[in-house]
Scaffold this active site. Structure first.
Site, PDB file in Angstrom:
ATOM      1  N   SER A   2      -6.388   8.056 -33.701  1.00 12.14           N
ATOM      2  CA  SER A   2      -6.652   9.491 -33.704  1.00 12.14           C
ATOM      3  C   SER A   2      -5.342  10.259 -33.794  1.00 12.14           C
ATOM      4  O   SER A   2      -4.309   9.810 -33.281  1.00 12.14           O
ATOM      5  CB  SER A   2      -7.364   9.837 -32.386  1.00 12.14           C
ATOM      6  N   TYR A  47      -7.764   9.689 -23.003  1.00 12.94           N
ATOM      7  CA  TYR A  47      -8.360   9.188 -24.253  1.00 12.94           C
ATOM      8  C   TYR A  47      -7.267   8.849 -25.261  1.00 12.94           C
ATOM      9  O   TYR A  47      -7.244   7.752 -25.835  1.00 12.94           O
ATOM     10  CB  TYR A  47      -9.315  10.241 -24.837  1.00 12.94           C
ATOM     11  N   LYS A 107      -5.851   5.118 -27.039  1.00 11.89           N
ATOM     12  CA  LYS A 107      -5.650   4.851 -28.475  1.00 11.89           C
ATOM     13  C   LYS A 107      -4.230   4.354 -28.715  1.00 11.89           C
ATOM     14  O   LYS A 107      -4.007   3.425 -29.500  1.00 11.89           O
ATOM     15  CB  LYS A 107      -5.924   6.118 -29.293  1.00 11.89           C
ATOM     16  N   ARG A 154      -6.979  23.491 -37.407  1.00  5.72           N
ATOM     17  CA  ARG A 154      -7.141  22.028 -37.429  1.00  5.72           C
ATOM     18  C   ARG A 154      -7.352  21.544 -38.856  1.00  5.72           C
ATOM     19  O   ARG A 154      -7.807  22.290 -39.720  1.00  5.72           O
ATOM     20  CB  ARG A 154      -8.373  21.602 -36.605  1.00  5.72           C
TER      21      ARG A 154
HETATM   22  P1  NAD Z   1     -19.392   7.642 -31.819  1.00  3.13           P
HETATM   23  O1  NAD Z   1     -19.461   7.758 -30.345  1.00  3.13           O
HETATM   24  O2  NAD Z   1     -20.390   8.360 -32.643  1.00  3.13           O
HETATM   25  O3  NAD Z   1     -19.398   6.096 -32.252  1.00  3.13           O
HETATM   26  C1  NAD Z   1     -18.873   5.095 -31.444  1.00  3.13           C
HETATM   27  C2  NAD Z   1     -19.881   3.953 -31.409  1.00  3.13           C
HETATM   28  O4  NAD Z   1     -19.372   2.901 -30.592  1.00  3.13           O
HETATM   29  C3  NAD Z   1     -21.222   4.367 -30.822  1.00  3.13           C
HETATM   30  O5  NAD Z   1     -22.253   3.910 -31.655  1.00  3.13           O
HETATM   31  C4  NAD Z   1     -21.247   3.677 -29.460  1.00  3.13           C
HETATM   32  O6  NAD Z   1     -22.560   3.362 -29.056  1.00  3.13           O
HETATM   33  C5  NAD Z   1     -20.414   2.445 -29.731  1.00  3.13           C
HETATM   34  N1  NAD Z   1     -19.773   1.877 -28.532  1.00  3.13           N
HETATM   35  C6  NAD Z   1     -19.088   2.522 -27.564  1.00  3.13           C
HETATM   36  N2  NAD Z   1     -18.629   1.652 -26.661  1.00  3.13           N
HETATM   37  C7  NAD Z   1     -19.031   0.418 -27.059  1.00  3.13           C
HETATM   38  C8  NAD Z   1     -18.872  -0.899 -26.534  1.00  3.13           C
HETATM   39  N3  NAD Z   1     -18.196  -1.100 -25.408  1.00  3.13           N
HETATM   40  N4  NAD Z   1     -19.405  -1.932 -27.216  1.00  3.13           N
HETATM   41  C9  NAD Z   1     -20.112  -1.722 -28.367  1.00  3.13           C
HETATM   42  N5  NAD Z   1     -20.292  -0.506 -28.892  1.00  3.13           N
HETATM   43  C10 NAD Z   1     -19.759   0.557 -28.262  1.00  3.13           C
HETATM   44  O7  NAD Z   1     -17.903   8.097 -32.252  1.00  3.13           O
HETATM   45  P2  NAD Z   1     -17.299   8.377 -33.691  1.00  3.13           P
HETATM   46  O8  NAD Z   1     -17.035   9.820 -33.797  1.00  3.13           O
HETATM   47  O9  NAD Z   1     -18.093   7.702 -34.725  1.00  3.13           O
HETATM   48  O10 NAD Z   1     -15.893   7.661 -33.523  1.00  3.13           O
HETATM   49  C11 NAD Z   1     -15.666   6.330 -33.941  1.00  3.13           C
HETATM   50  C12 NAD Z   1     -14.256   5.930 -33.552  1.00  3.13           C
HETATM   51  O11 NAD Z   1     -13.320   6.846 -34.141  1.00  3.13           O
HETATM   52  C13 NAD Z   1     -13.997   5.962 -32.052  1.00  3.13           C
HETATM   53  O12 NAD Z   1     -13.180   4.878 -31.716  1.00  3.13           O
HETATM   54  C14 NAD Z   1     -13.265   7.266 -31.844  1.00  3.13           C
HETATM   55  O13 NAD Z   1     -12.409   7.230 -30.730  1.00  3.13           O
HETATM   56  C15 NAD Z   1     -12.474   7.379 -33.135  1.00  3.13           C
HETATM   57  N6  NAD Z   1     -12.139   8.767 -33.501  1.00  3.13           N
HETATM   58  C16 NAD Z   1     -13.122   9.707 -33.573  1.00  3.13           C
HETATM   59  C17 NAD Z   1     -12.794  11.009 -33.902  1.00  3.13           C
HETATM   60  C18 NAD Z   1     -13.839  12.100 -33.948  1.00  3.13           C
HETATM   61  O14 NAD Z   1     -13.489  13.275 -33.844  1.00  3.13           O
HETATM   62  N7  NAD Z   1     -15.106  11.786 -34.108  1.00  3.13           N
HETATM   63  C19 NAD Z   1     -11.471  11.362 -34.188  1.00  3.13           C
HETATM   64  C20 NAD Z   1     -10.494  10.360 -34.111  1.00  3.13           C
HETATM   65  C21 NAD Z   1     -10.852   9.062 -33.774  1.00  3.13           C
HETATM   66  C1  WQD Z   2     -11.258  22.367 -32.751  1.00  5.89           C
HETATM   67  C2  WQD Z   2     -10.849  23.813 -32.561  1.00  5.89           C
HETATM   68  C3  WQD Z   2     -10.753  24.478 -30.260  1.00  5.89           C
HETATM   69  C4  WQD Z   2     -15.032  24.098 -29.464  1.00  5.89           C
HETATM   70  C5  WQD Z   2     -10.784  16.721 -30.602  1.00  5.89           C
HETATM   71  C6  WQD Z   2     -10.055  15.609 -29.904  1.00  5.89           C
HETATM   72  C7  WQD Z   2      -9.402  14.708 -30.911  1.00  5.89           C
HETATM   73  C8  WQD Z   2     -10.377  14.213 -31.977  1.00  5.89           C
HETATM   74  C9  WQD Z   2     -11.153  15.352 -32.560  1.00  5.89           C
HETATM   75  C10 WQD Z   2     -11.184  12.052 -31.286  1.00  5.89           C
HETATM   76  C11 WQD Z   2      -9.855  24.021 -31.417  1.00  5.89           C
HETATM   77  C12 WQD Z   2     -11.824  25.263 -30.984  1.00  5.89           C
HETATM   78  C13 WQD Z   2     -13.799  24.105 -30.077  1.00  5.89           C
HETATM   79  C14 WQD Z   2     -15.613  25.341 -29.068  1.00  5.89           C
HETATM   80  C15 WQD Z   2     -13.690  26.472 -29.929  1.00  5.89           C
HETATM   81  N1  WQD Z   2     -11.341  13.307 -31.437  1.00  5.89           N
HETATM   82  N2  WQD Z   2     -13.133  25.277 -30.307  1.00  5.89           N
HETATM   83  N3  WQD Z   2     -14.909  26.481 -29.327  1.00  5.89           N
HETATM   84  O1  WQD Z   2      -9.705  19.601 -29.892  1.00  5.89           O
HETATM   85  O2  WQD Z   2      -8.909  19.545 -32.303  1.00  5.89           O
HETATM   86  O3  WQD Z   2      -9.844  17.506 -31.313  1.00  5.89           O
HETATM   87  O4  WQD Z   2     -11.729  16.148 -31.522  1.00  5.89           O
HETATM   88  O5  WQD Z   2     -10.232  11.384 -31.497  1.00  5.89           O
HETATM   89  O6  WQD Z   2      -8.889  13.645 -30.187  1.00  5.89           O
HETATM   90  O7  WQD Z   2      -9.069  16.179 -29.059  1.00  5.89           O
HETATM   91  O8  WQD Z   2     -11.367  19.368 -31.819  1.00  5.89           O
HETATM   92  O9  WQD Z   2     -13.543  20.328 -32.368  1.00  5.89           O
HETATM   93  O10 WQD Z   2     -12.832  20.253 -29.947  1.00  5.89           O
HETATM   94  O11 WQD Z   2     -11.694  21.834 -31.498  1.00  5.89           O
HETATM   95  O12 WQD Z   2     -13.079  27.552 -30.126  1.00  5.89           O
HETATM   96  O13 WQD Z   2     -16.706  25.386 -28.491  1.00  5.89           O
HETATM   97  O14 WQD Z   2     -12.007  24.579 -32.207  1.00  5.89           O
HETATM   98  O15 WQD Z   2     -10.097  25.299 -29.317  1.00  5.89           O
HETATM   99  O16 WQD Z   2      -8.982  25.047 -31.808  1.00  5.89           O
HETATM  100  P1  WQD Z   2      -9.867  19.089 -31.257  1.00  5.89           P
HETATM  101  P2  WQD Z   2     -12.458  20.411 -31.375  1.00  5.89           P
END
Ligand code: NAD
Ligand code: WQD
Length: 336
Positions: A123, A147, A151, A229
């Site tokens: 991330s 979190y 990572k 963002r």
């Molecule tokens: P998500 O929660 O929708 O998907 C994660 C999946 O992993 C889910 O289906 C959950 O049931 C499964 N899971 C969780 N713990 C588990 C375990 N111990 N064993 C087996 N399965 C398990 O999340 P996502 O948004 O699809 O994110 C996927 C990956 O990308 C995650 O590792 C997340 O940290 C990373 N990521 C997400 C974002 C984002 O904003 N969505 C941003 C950066 C990184």
């Molecule tokens: C985006 C913008 C908020 C909600 C997070 C995690 C990051 C990654 C992605 C996993 C910001 C604003 C948000 C609301 C708002 N996930 N906002 N009202 O914080 O950039 O990133 O998700 O890896 O690790 O930190 O994403 O969607 O929460 O916020 O004004 O109700 O929207 O302040 O500027 P963020 P976000």
């Protein structure tokens, strides 16, 4: 055969569709802690290509070894994990357990099974407060919440593993802000409870599940004062994984940003979503959310170079349109 951990989740399900479309064979392993089996039924509906599903936990090394062996896996795409910043602050041990110990067990199972190719979901959070923008992959790594630290620990584990045994091929992908949904509207993001992230919240306001959006801060040093963002369409992100699989044909460990390189403010996103949905998004300006930064966007040239020309192509209007199609066709997500 590719093992996709967390394949039922938001990014995982979209990546399964793109893998199947690219003719890959997959087995999904998920414990459904944050997802529904329905997402996988929809993946099948979209792709029309059957695939295997194992209900299991990445902390269970035996189930991992059995799955890798039974299905003859040659690579792993590792999405499984917990992803809420807020939850990680309140329950850090759950995050270290799931994300760090889970990834360690998975790597151990891969090692004992002789499977040495992995793509890992990291991330942009690993960068922490920006020393400069756009973030390049060489930006210092200094996550500011549990979190993000989970990572970073897994990233370090992967770099150490690759240094100790150069026959591993490891791709670390640092996602920026994934939004949007598959153009069919059949799969999309389905957060449990009140969404923390912007897009799911905005979409739930548009569909009438929530009254108003809180905008966290309008006094940032950005063009309109709201946070900026790098939003990336989840299908672009999914296609980046297919491209990354090809790069695993070479050994070593690489880390790449997956973003568009462009930033949008909260107000720009709200406006784009209003246009895409035809619904008003009433909002209130609130104080800054703790831990937030003003701006965050990616340098993308290294990813394009490593991933054979891959780049994100879908604009913010397309992201909002596709997100809205999913939300309006599934107002309560997979719950129906
Ligand atoms: P998500 O929660 O929708 O998907 C994660 C999946 O992993 C889910 O289906 C959950 O049931 C499964 N899971 C969780 N713990 C588990 C375990 N111990 N064993 C087996 N399965 C398990 O999340 P996502 O948004 O699809 O994110 C996927 C990956 O990308 C995650 O590792 C997340 O940290 C990373 N990521 C997400 C974002 C984002 O904003 N969505 C941003 C950066 C990184
Ligand atoms: C985006 C913008 C908020 C909600 C997070 C995690 C990051 C990654 C992605 C996993 C910001 C604003 C948000 C609301 C708002 N996930 N906002 N009202 O914080 O950039 O990133 O998700 O890896 O690790 O930190 O994403 O969607 O929460 O916020 O004004 O109700 O929207 O302040 O500027 P963020 P976000």
């Amino acid at each position: 055969m590719i093992l996709v951990t967390g394949g039922a989740g938001y990014i995982g399900s979209h990546t399964c569709v793109e893998l199947l479309n690219a003719g890959k064979e997959i087995v999904v392993l998920d414990n459904f802690a944050n997802s529904s089996r329905k997402s996988l039924e929809r993946v099948l509906q979209i792709s029309r290509k059957p695939f295997a599903v194992v209900e299991g936990d990445i902390r269970d090394q035996a189930v991992l070894e059995k799955t890798l062996k039974d299905f003859g896996c040659t690579a792993v795409i590792h999405f499984a994990g917990l992803k809420s910043v807020l939850e990680s602050v309140n329950s850090p041990l759950d995050y270290y357990d799931n994300n760090v110990i889970g990834s360690h067990r998975l790597l151990r199972a891969m090692q004992t099974s002789g499977v040495k190719r992995m793509i890992f979901s990291s991330s942009a959070t690993v960068y922490g407060d920006p020393k400069f923008l756009p973030y390049t992959e060489d930006h210092p790594l200094n996550p500011v919440n549990p979190y993000g630290r989970t990572k970073l620990i897994v990233e370090e584990m992967l770099r150490d593993l690759s240094a100790s045994d150069p026959t591993w091929s490891i791709g670390i992908l640092r996602y920026f802000n994934p939004i949007g949904a598959h153009e069919s509207g059949l799969i999309g993001e389905d957060p449990k409870g009140v969404p923390n992230n912007l897009l799911p919240f905005v979409a739930q306001v548009a569909v009438g599940r929530r009254e108003r959006l809180n905008i966290w801060g309008n006094d940032y040093d950005t063009a309109d004062g709201t946070g900026v963002r790098d939003y990336i369409h989840v299908v672009d992100l999914a296609q980046g994984h297919v491209a990354a699989l090809k790069s695993l044909e070479q050994t070593g460990c690489f880390a790449l940003n997956l973003g568009t390189g462009r930033g949008n403010s909260v107000l720009e996103v709200v406006k784009a979503f209003e246009q895409a949905s035809g619904k008003p998004i009433p909002y209130d300006m609130r104080p800054r959310r703790s831990g937030d930064i003003a701006s965050c966007y990616a340098a993308t040239d290294r990813a394009t170079r490593y991933l054979g020309g891959w780049r994100a192509t879908r604009d913010i209007e397309t992201m909002c349109r596709d997100h809205w199609r999913w939300q309006s066709q599934n107002p309560n997500g997979y719950a129906g």
